[in-house]
Design an enzyme around this catalytic site. Sequence first.
Site, PDB file in Angstrom:
ATOM      1  N   ASN A   5       0.836  -1.207   0.000  1.00  0.00           N
ATOM      2  CA  ASN A   5       0.000   0.000   0.000  1.00  0.00           C
ATOM      3  C   ASN A   5       0.872   1.258   0.000  1.00  0.00           C
ATOM      4  OD1 ASN A   5       0.592  -0.894   2.674  1.00  0.00           O
ATOM      5  ND2 ASN A   5      -1.066   0.328   3.536  1.00  0.00           N
ATOM      6  N   ILE A   6       0.385   2.259  -0.710  1.00  0.00           N
ATOM      7  CA  ILE A   6       1.108   3.526  -0.865  1.00  0.00           C
ATOM      8  C   ILE A   6       0.136   4.653  -0.535  1.00  0.00           C
ATOM      9  CG2 ILE A   6       2.447   4.974  -2.448  1.00  0.00           C
ATOM     10  CD1 ILE A   6       2.774   2.412  -4.237  1.00  0.00           C
ATOM     11  N   GLU A   7       0.326   5.245   0.631  1.00  0.00           N
ATOM     12  CA  GLU A   7      -0.613   6.291   1.067  1.00  0.00           C
ATOM     13  C   GLU A   7      -0.183   7.662   0.563  1.00  0.00           C
ATOM     14  OE1 GLU A   7      -1.167   5.753   5.311  1.00  0.00           O
ATOM     15  OE2 GLU A   7      -2.294   3.901   4.950  1.00  0.00           O
ATOM     16  N   CYS A  37      -4.029   0.772  -2.710  1.00  0.00           N
ATOM     17  CA  CYS A  37      -3.994  -0.473  -1.929  1.00  0.00           C
ATOM     18  C   CYS A  37      -2.890  -1.393  -2.463  1.00  0.00           C
ATOM     19  CB  CYS A  37      -5.322  -1.208  -2.030  1.00  0.00           C
ATOM     20  SG  CYS A  37      -6.647  -0.498  -1.042  1.00  0.00           S
ATOM     21  N   GLU A  86      -3.102  -4.502  -3.227  1.00  0.00           N
ATOM     22  CA  GLU A  86      -3.598  -5.341  -4.326  1.00  0.00           C
ATOM     23  C   GLU A  86      -3.535  -4.570  -5.642  1.00  0.00           C
ATOM     24  OE1 GLU A  86      -5.014  -4.698  -1.441  1.00  0.00           O
ATOM     25  OE2 GLU A  86      -6.176  -6.367  -0.667  1.00  0.00           O
ATOM     26  N   CYS A 142     -10.318  -4.997   0.276  1.00  0.00           N
ATOM     27  CA  CYS A 142     -11.439  -4.046   0.339  1.00  0.00           C
ATOM     28  C   CYS A 142     -12.356  -4.257  -0.871  1.00  0.00           C
ATOM     29  CB  CYS A 142     -10.915  -2.611   0.387  1.00  0.00           C
ATOM     30  SG  CYS A 142     -10.299  -1.988  -1.190  1.00  0.00           S
ATOM     31  N   CYS A 153     -10.912  -3.389  -4.275  1.00  0.00           N
ATOM     32  CA  CYS A 153      -9.878  -4.331  -4.731  1.00  0.00           C
ATOM     33  C   CYS A 153     -10.478  -5.679  -5.117  1.00  0.00           C
ATOM     34  CB  CYS A 153      -8.784  -4.484  -3.679  1.00  0.00           C
ATOM     35  SG  CYS A 153      -7.686  -3.046  -3.674  1.00  0.00           S
TER      36      CYS A 153
HETATM   37  N1  THU Z   1      -5.394  -1.366   2.318  1.00  0.00           N
HETATM   38  C1  THU Z   1      -4.855  -2.181   1.364  1.00  0.00           C
HETATM   39  O1  THU Z   1      -3.702  -1.992   0.953  1.00  0.00           O
HETATM   40  N2  THU Z   1      -5.620  -3.194   0.886  1.00  0.00           N
HETATM   41  C2  THU Z   1      -6.889  -3.469   1.301  1.00  0.00           C
HETATM   42  O2  THU Z   1      -7.522  -4.342   0.742  1.00  0.00           O
HETATM   43  C3  THU Z   1      -7.456  -2.740   2.426  1.00  0.00           C
HETATM   44  C4  THU Z   1      -6.733  -1.501   2.822  1.00  0.00           C
HETATM   45  C5  THU Z   1      -4.572  -0.263   2.845  1.00  0.00           C
HETATM   46  C6  THU Z   1      -4.982   1.091   2.376  1.00  0.00           C
HETATM   47  C7  THU Z   1      -4.465   1.980   3.491  1.00  0.00           C
HETATM   48  O3  THU Z   1      -3.122   2.331   3.197  1.00  0.00           O
HETATM   49  C8  THU Z   1      -4.477   1.090   4.726  1.00  0.00           C
HETATM   50  O4  THU Z   1      -4.645  -0.224   4.256  1.00  0.00           O
HETATM   51  C9  THU Z   1      -5.592   1.426   5.693  1.00  0.00           C
HETATM   52  O5  THU Z   1      -6.805   1.490   5.066  1.00  0.00           O
END
Ligand code: THU
Length: 134
Positions: free
Chosen positions: A43-45, A54, A56, A87, A90
């Site tokens: 994940n890259i915020e 996300c 995925e 999520c 995804c």
């Molecule tokens: N996140 C994912 O990378 N994949 C998911 O299926 C659910 C959420 C990440 C996004 C965000 O950086 C962190 O989890 C919290 O939501």
Amino acid sequence: MNTREHMIHMAKVVMLNAYSPYSNFQVGACLRTSNDEYFIGCNIENVSYGLTLCAEASAIANLISAGNRRIVEIAVACSSSTFCSPCGACRQRLSEFASPDTLVHMANVDGEHQTVLLGDLLPQPFSQQHLGEN
Ligand code: THU
């Protein structure tokens, strides 16, 4: 190490590269293709939260960019004891390149895993068939 264990290991390794200063929640994904190649992503915020990618989605970007189209197995690891279930967005992204019978392995920090079918996570996905009905 069997395929599932290998994929979970890869997901856990890439999870360490997650950029998640806002949620402090790390996620890693590993996708296996029909050619038995593996693609990973984390994940890259972003400070503009809604721009977050996300794990995925990041793994799918790598897989598609390398010229692949078919996902046959999925592993997702996260930095909590609760299994990281992909999520909703995804699930739809994965369903574009995978099948309802694709295995999704979810791994937690305690060394446990749970395996489900993508079709159980996303029953009745929106698909190309719907577009064809126009
Ligand atoms: N996140 C994912 O990378 N994949 C998911 O299926 C659910 C959420 C990440 C996004 C965000 O950086 C962190 O989890 C919290 O939501």
